[in-house]
Design an enzyme around this catalytic site. Structure first.
Site, mmCIF file in Angstrom:
data_model
loop_
_atom_site.group_PDB
_atom_site.id
_atom_site.type_symbol
_atom_site.label_atom_id
_atom_site.label_comp_id
_atom_site.label_asym_id
_atom_site.label_seq_id
_atom_site.Cartn_x
_atom_site.Cartn_y
_atom_site.Cartn_z
ATOM 1 N N HIS A 119 0.808 -1.208 0.000
ATOM 2 C CA HIS A 119 0.000 0.000 0.000
ATOM 3 C C HIS A 119 0.844 1.263 0.000
ATOM 4 O O HIS A 119 1.905 1.338 0.605
ATOM 5 C CB HIS A 119 -0.927 0.008 1.223
ATOM 6 C CG HIS A 119 -0.197 -0.081 2.533
ATOM 7 N ND1 HIS A 119 0.294 1.029 3.196
ATOM 8 C CD2 HIS A 119 0.143 -1.151 3.301
ATOM 9 C CE1 HIS A 119 0.881 0.655 4.316
ATOM 10 N NE2 HIS A 119 0.817 -0.661 4.405
ATOM 11 N N ASP A 120 0.366 2.250 -0.755
ATOM 12 C CA ASP A 120 0.925 3.599 -0.780
ATOM 13 C C ASP A 120 2.301 3.686 -1.437
ATOM 14 O O ASP A 120 2.970 4.722 -1.325
ATOM 15 C CB ASP A 120 1.001 4.194 0.630
ATOM 16 C CG ASP A 120 -0.352 4.252 1.301
ATOM 17 O OD1 ASP A 120 -1.206 5.022 0.837
ATOM 18 O OD2 ASP A 120 -0.572 3.494 2.279
ATOM 19 N N GLY A 137 5.178 -1.029 2.716
ATOM 20 C CA GLY A 137 4.314 0.115 2.486
ATOM 21 C C GLY A 137 5.080 1.422 2.382
ATOM 22 O O GLY A 137 6.155 1.594 2.948
#
Length: 256
Positions: A119-120, A137
Site C-alpha cells: 500500500h501507498d 508500504g
C-alpha cells in the site's frame, strides 16, 4: 474480446480493445484503458485505474485491500499507467488514508512473477522488479531502478533513479540514485555503470558520478561536507543534481 467465463461487474469501465481471459474477475470501480490484456484468473478490484497497452498475466491480484491493520475499509485507490508488464502471481495493493490514499505505478515497468507492491508505494517509469522482489508500504521506487530477485525493501524507504539492488538484498535505508547495493543488510558497492551506459550516459558523465560516489562513500569528508562539495559540481554536471536532492531530502538515513 472478453472470454464469456470472465466475471465483469457491469459498473466497471472498460475501453474498446481490452482483452479479458477466462475466469478473470473485474470488480466495480475498475477502469481499464484500450489495448490492455488481462490474463486468465486475474483478479482486479477496488478503485483501480489501469492505463493503455498493459499486460497482466495469469493469477495476478491487482487493487486488493492493503495489508495494514489500520485499514478500516476506507475508499482508496490504485493507479497504473501505460505499457506495464505485470507477470504471474504479482500482488499490488491500494493505498491507505494514513498516506495519500493511493498506490501509483507509472509507465513501461516490468514486475516479474511473485513481486509484491504494498500500500501507498510510488513506482516511477522503466522500473524492473525481478522475481519475488517485495516492497513494504510507502516505498518510493524512482525511474529506471532495478531490484534483483528476492530483494526486499523496508517501508518508507526511497530507492533512487538508476540504482541497482543485487539478488537477495535486504534494504532498510534509502538507496541514492546511481548506486548499486547488495547484502543483508544492503551496503553500497559502487555505481551502476553498466546501466548508465545502456541509457546513453557518456563516459564523462559516468566518471563524474563515480567521483561523487567516492567523495561521499570513501573520502574522509563528513557527509554534509561531501554533499556540499558535490552540489558545487552540479553546474558542470547536472546529472549530480538528483544525487544531491536525494541525499538532502531522504528522511531515513541512506545505505553506507
Amino acid at each position: 474480446m472478453h472470454d464469456p467465463r470472465a466475471i465483469i461487474d457491469p459498473a466497471a469501465e472498460i475501453d474498446e480493445g481490452v482483452r479479458i481471459g477466462p475466469f478473470a474477475i473485474v470488480g466495480t470501480g475498475v477502469q481499464i484503458g484500450a489495448g490492455t490484456e488481462i490474463g486468465p484468473h486475474v483478479v482486479i478490484r477496488g478503485e483501480t485505474r489501469i492505463g493503455r497497452d498493459n499486460h497482466l498475466f495469469q493469477f495476478s491480484s491487482i487493487g486488493e485491500d492493503p495489508q495494514d491493520k489500520k485499514y478500516a475499509g476506507e475508499p482508496t485507490r490504485l493507479e497504473i499507467g501505460d505499457r506495464n508488464e505485470i507477470r504471474e502471481f504479482v500482488t499490488i495493493h491500494r493505498g491507505t488514508v494514513q498516506d495519500g490514499g493511493v498506490t501509483r505505478i507509472g509507465d513501461d515497468n516490468l514486475l516479474m512473477a511473485y513481486t509484491h507492491v504494498a500500500h501507498d508505494c510510488q513506482i516511477g517509469n522503466h522500473v524492473i522488479m525481478a522475481n519475488a522482489a517485495s516492497l513494504g508500504g510507502h516505498v518510493r521506487l524512482d525511474d529506471w531502478a532495478i531490484l534483483g530477485g528476492f530483494s526486499i525493501v523496508h517501508q518508507f524507504c526511497r530507492i533512487g533513479a538508476h540504482s541497482f539492488a543485487a539478488m537477495g538484498s535486504v534494504i532498510s535505508k534509502g538507496v541514492p540514485p546511481y548506486v548499486m547495493v547488495a547484502g543483508h543488510p544492503a551496503r553500497a558497492r559502487g555505481i551502476n555503470s553498466e546501466g548508465l551506459r545502456r541509457r546513453q550516459f557518456s563516459n564523462e558523465q559516468i566518471s563524474r558520478i563515480k567521483k561523487a560516489y567516492r567523495k561521499l562513500y570513501t573520502s574522509d569528508l563528513l557527509v554534509r561536507d561531501a554533499i556540499s562539495e558535490i552540489e558545487a559540481e552540479c553546474v558542470e554536471c547536472p546529472e549530480l543534481q538528483p544525487f544531491v536532492q536525494f541525499l538532502r531530502a531522504t528522511e531515513r538515513s541512506f545505505v553506507k
